[in-house]
Write a protein that holds these residues in place. Sequence first.
Motif, PDB file in Angstrom:
ATOM      1  N   ASP A 101     -22.404 -14.054  12.042  1.00 21.02           N
ATOM      2  CA  ASP A 101     -22.234 -13.388  10.758  1.00 21.02           C
ATOM      3  C   ASP A 101     -20.905 -12.661  10.672  1.00 21.02           C
ATOM      4  O   ASP A 101     -20.547 -11.880  11.558  1.00 21.02           O
ATOM      5  CB  ASP A 101     -23.389 -12.413  10.510  1.00 21.02           C
ATOM      6  N   GLU A 102     -20.182 -12.932   9.617  1.00 21.67           N
ATOM      7  CA  GLU A 102     -18.854 -12.401   9.344  1.00 21.67           C
ATOM      8  C   GLU A 102     -17.821 -12.873  10.371  1.00 21.67           C
ATOM      9  O   GLU A 102     -16.722 -12.318  10.450  1.00 21.67           O
ATOM     10  CB  GLU A 102     -18.863 -10.876   9.257  1.00 21.67           C
ATOM     11  N   THR A 103     -18.162 -13.918  11.135  1.00 18.92           N
ATOM     12  CA  THR A 103     -17.213 -14.529  12.052  1.00 18.92           C
ATOM     13  C   THR A 103     -17.132 -16.027  11.765  1.00 18.92           C
ATOM     14  O   THR A 103     -16.162 -16.501  11.194  1.00 18.92           O
ATOM     15  CB  THR A 103     -17.608 -14.270  13.522  1.00 18.92           C
ATOM     16  N   LEU A 104     -18.179 -16.781  12.153  1.00 16.83           N
ATOM     17  CA  LEU A 104     -18.213 -18.193  11.783  1.00 16.83           C
ATOM     18  C   LEU A 104     -18.476 -18.367  10.293  1.00 16.83           C
ATOM     19  O   LEU A 104     -18.000 -19.312   9.672  1.00 16.83           O
ATOM     20  CB  LEU A 104     -19.296 -18.930  12.578  1.00 16.83           C
ATOM     21  N   ARG A 105     -19.263 -17.473   9.739  1.00 14.46           N
ATOM     22  CA  ARG A 105     -19.554 -17.531   8.306  1.00 14.46           C
ATOM     23  C   ARG A 105     -19.392 -16.137   7.734  1.00 14.46           C
ATOM     24  O   ARG A 105     -19.494 -15.143   8.450  1.00 14.46           O
ATOM     25  CB  ARG A 105     -20.965 -18.057   8.052  1.00 14.46           C
ATOM     26  N   SER A 106     -19.169 -16.071   6.425  1.00 12.07           N
ATOM     27  CA  SER A 106     -18.915 -14.786   5.783  1.00 12.07           C
ATOM     28  C   SER A 106     -19.569 -14.751   4.421  1.00 12.07           C
ATOM     29  O   SER A 106     -19.416 -15.678   3.620  1.00 12.07           O
ATOM     30  CB  SER A 106     -17.406 -14.558   5.635  1.00 12.07           C
ATOM     31  N   ALA A 107     -20.305 -13.675   4.166  1.00 12.89           N
ATOM     32  CA  ALA A 107     -20.938 -13.523   2.857  1.00 12.89           C
ATOM     33  C   ALA A 107     -19.892 -13.433   1.759  1.00 12.89           C
ATOM     34  O   ALA A 107     -20.130 -13.832   0.619  1.00 12.89           O
ATOM     35  CB  ALA A 107     -21.819 -12.275   2.844  1.00 12.89           C
ATOM     36  N   CYS A 135     -23.663 -16.228  20.046  1.00 13.15           N
ATOM     37  CA  CYS A 135     -23.973 -14.877  20.516  1.00 13.15           C
ATOM     38  C   CYS A 135     -24.145 -13.973  19.298  1.00 13.15           C
ATOM     39  O   CYS A 135     -23.175 -13.637  18.625  1.00 13.15           O
ATOM     40  CB  CYS A 135     -22.827 -14.392  21.396  1.00 13.15           C
ATOM     41  N   THR A 136     -25.383 -13.561  19.009  1.00 12.77           N
ATOM     42  CA  THR A 136     -25.668 -12.921  17.735  1.00 12.77           C
ATOM     43  C   THR A 136     -26.753 -11.865  17.862  1.00 12.77           C
ATOM     44  O   THR A 136     -27.525 -11.862  18.832  1.00 12.77           O
ATOM     45  CB  THR A 136     -26.102 -13.992  16.713  1.00 12.77           C
ATOM     46  N   GLY A 137     -26.824 -11.006  16.874  1.00  9.79           N
ATOM     47  CA  GLY A 137     -27.912 -10.039  16.799  1.00  9.79           C
ATOM     48  C   GLY A 137     -29.124 -10.600  16.099  1.00  9.79           C
ATOM     49  O   GLY A 137     -30.164  -9.936  16.035  1.00  9.79           O
ATOM     50  N   GLN A 138     -29.039 -11.797  15.572  1.00  6.58           N
ATOM     51  CA  GLN A 138     -30.143 -12.384  14.829  1.00  6.58           C
ATOM     52  C   GLN A 138     -31.284 -12.823  15.743  1.00  6.58           C
ATOM     53  O   GLN A 138     -31.144 -12.933  16.959  1.00  6.58           O
ATOM     54  CB  GLN A 138     -29.650 -13.587  14.016  1.00  6.58           C
ATOM     55  N   VAL A 345     -13.845 -15.565  23.303  1.00  5.23           N
ATOM     56  CA  VAL A 345     -14.838 -14.712  22.643  1.00  5.23           C
ATOM     57  C   VAL A 345     -14.349 -14.437  21.227  1.00  5.23           C
ATOM     58  O   VAL A 345     -13.281 -13.860  21.040  1.00  5.23           O
ATOM     59  CB  VAL A 345     -15.027 -13.381  23.389  1.00  5.23           C
ATOM     60  N   ILE A 346     -15.125 -14.846  20.225  1.00  2.31           N
ATOM     61  CA  ILE A 346     -14.728 -14.654  18.833  1.00  2.31           C
ATOM     62  C   ILE A 346     -15.825 -13.870  18.125  1.00  2.31           C
ATOM     63  O   ILE A 346     -16.972 -14.318  18.047  1.00  2.31           O
ATOM     64  CB  ILE A 346     -14.490 -16.004  18.123  1.00  2.31           C
ATOM     65  N   GLY A 347     -15.487 -12.682  17.630  1.00  2.00           N
ATOM     66  CA  GLY A 347     -16.485 -11.841  16.979  1.00  2.00           C
ATOM     67  C   GLY A 347     -15.831 -10.725  16.199  1.00  2.00           C
ATOM     68  O   GLY A 347     -14.600 -10.597  16.163  1.00  2.00           O
ATOM     69  N   ASP A 348     -16.680  -9.876  15.587  1.00  2.00           N
ATOM     70  CA  ASP A 348     -16.137  -8.857  14.682  1.00  2.00           C
ATOM     71  C   ASP A 348     -16.672  -7.448  14.907  1.00  2.00           C
ATOM     72  O   ASP A 348     -16.158  -6.500  14.335  1.00  2.00           O
ATOM     73  CB  ASP A 348     -16.430  -9.252  13.229  1.00  2.00           C
ATOM     74  N   SER A 349     -17.716  -7.277  15.729  1.00  2.00           N
ATOM     75  CA  SER A 349     -18.369  -5.972  15.817  1.00  2.00           C
ATOM     76  C   SER A 349     -18.252  -5.371  17.212  1.00  2.00           C
ATOM     77  O   SER A 349     -17.773  -6.009  18.152  1.00  2.00           O
ATOM     78  CB  SER A 349     -19.849  -6.099  15.453  1.00  2.00           C
ATOM     79  N   LYS A 350     -18.752  -4.124  17.348  1.00  2.00           N
ATOM     80  CA  LYS A 350     -18.626  -3.443  18.638  1.00  2.00           C
ATOM     81  C   LYS A 350     -19.458  -4.122  19.717  1.00  2.00           C
ATOM     82  O   LYS A 350     -19.126  -4.030  20.903  1.00  2.00           O
ATOM     83  CB  LYS A 350     -18.992  -1.971  18.512  1.00  2.00           C
ATOM     84  N   SER A 351     -20.535  -4.825  19.345  1.00  2.00           N
ATOM     85  CA  SER A 351     -21.293  -5.561  20.353  1.00  2.00           C
ATOM     86  C   SER A 351     -20.474  -6.733  20.893  1.00  2.00           C
ATOM     87  O   SER A 351     -20.568  -7.087  22.075  1.00  2.00           O
ATOM     88  CB  SER A 351     -22.627  -6.049  19.782  1.00  2.00           C
TER      89      SER A 351
END
Length: 412
Positions: A101-107, A135-138, A345-351
């Motif tokens: 979310d908000e990395t591979l895809r974006s609202a 790697c996700t929180g979902q 590693v590709i991501g957007d959040s603190k996790s």
Amino acid sequence: MNTSQYDLLYRVYNEFDTDTLREYQDFVDLFPAVDSPVALDRWNDASEDLAAMKSEIADAIPDGEMYAEIAARVDRDSAFTAIDLYTKYDRGVNALVLDVDETLRSAGSTDNEIPRDTLHVLGEFHEAGVPIVICTGQTLENVKGFTIQGLGNEIVHSGALSIVYETGSGVFTPGHGADTKQLLYEGLDTEIQDVFDYLRTNVLSSAPENVRRCCHLQGNEFNVTLKPNFETGSDRAESVIDTALVYLIDLLGSAVSDDDRASSWARAYYADADPEIQAVLKEANGVSDVAPASIPEGIRSTFERIDVAYYHADAAEISSLELNKTAGVETALSVLDIDDPFVAVIGDSKSDLRVMRAARDGGWGIAAAPEHASDDVLTHVRETDGLVFDRGRAATMLRTIFVMNLLADEIH
């Protein structure tokens, strides 16, 4: 990497029409499946033109076939970013670690769907033998659904894809027998498991009316995550998630201690730990007047093991710091038998930032992020390799990394 390889890249981009080459490549790769003879003829013509342009490069310079593939995938800037990365690290990546979310895809720019060009590049990595770690929180079920829909059953069940779900609570790697599903939360001690049992039991029944009516509990196996019943990013979602965050912090205090001061201790601790949480508490007039240093040591030590995460206008979540994405990724890489990892590693959040820092500190990876990532993530990425890409354009960064691998394969 010797100077001549830089020189060859300069030649390719200076002497050939690489813009048209990439247009043909995109058309051929992403042409939709349609039952139309006219459309098929157009695709065949484009394929022939693409092959001719690649052959022209291949015949003109040493190792021309590889450089033609590079020019067909990325523009000049990305090509030189890729060669700089290979020069610096002297290897390609042997796994992708990807937030969704908000990395591979974006609202905001991809209608919350993974774009076709991104899915295509992931398919190319798979064909090249590079495992993919989502790697996700979902929840696991959500992730399985869109990965099968986007990547297909063949890739998902190939044995070369792993899903780290609920921010590291579990790892699912189809095709690995007894190691297929790893429930990492089962390894937590009784104290922490009891806290989460209390949270799950009371999170909705004890919630204030607006949270109970305007939020839903994400169907997690372990983490406790409240999501808005409104569009992510909207004003109504922001309002209810801010309220939900304050409520969850108070509930966590009650789960850790039955002391009347428990909620104040929780607010003081998490406000001190996270400026975003502090800002939300201030806005809600919910800042505790308790000094963080005055929190009893036993209570503090429990808080230190539990994470409260705030995702603006999207979610409020409580998870175990011992079950983070880093632990999940390390487990996934082990199940995938990657003994000497060097990952992207590709991501957007603190996790995601925790994984990025672990990869940097351990020398087992590089990091990239979208331009709208959290400030701390962007600071980390810019201070390492500067791999920041436009919102909704993960494919651009993935292609750059793919070119890095092409160069690495050429050398080795």
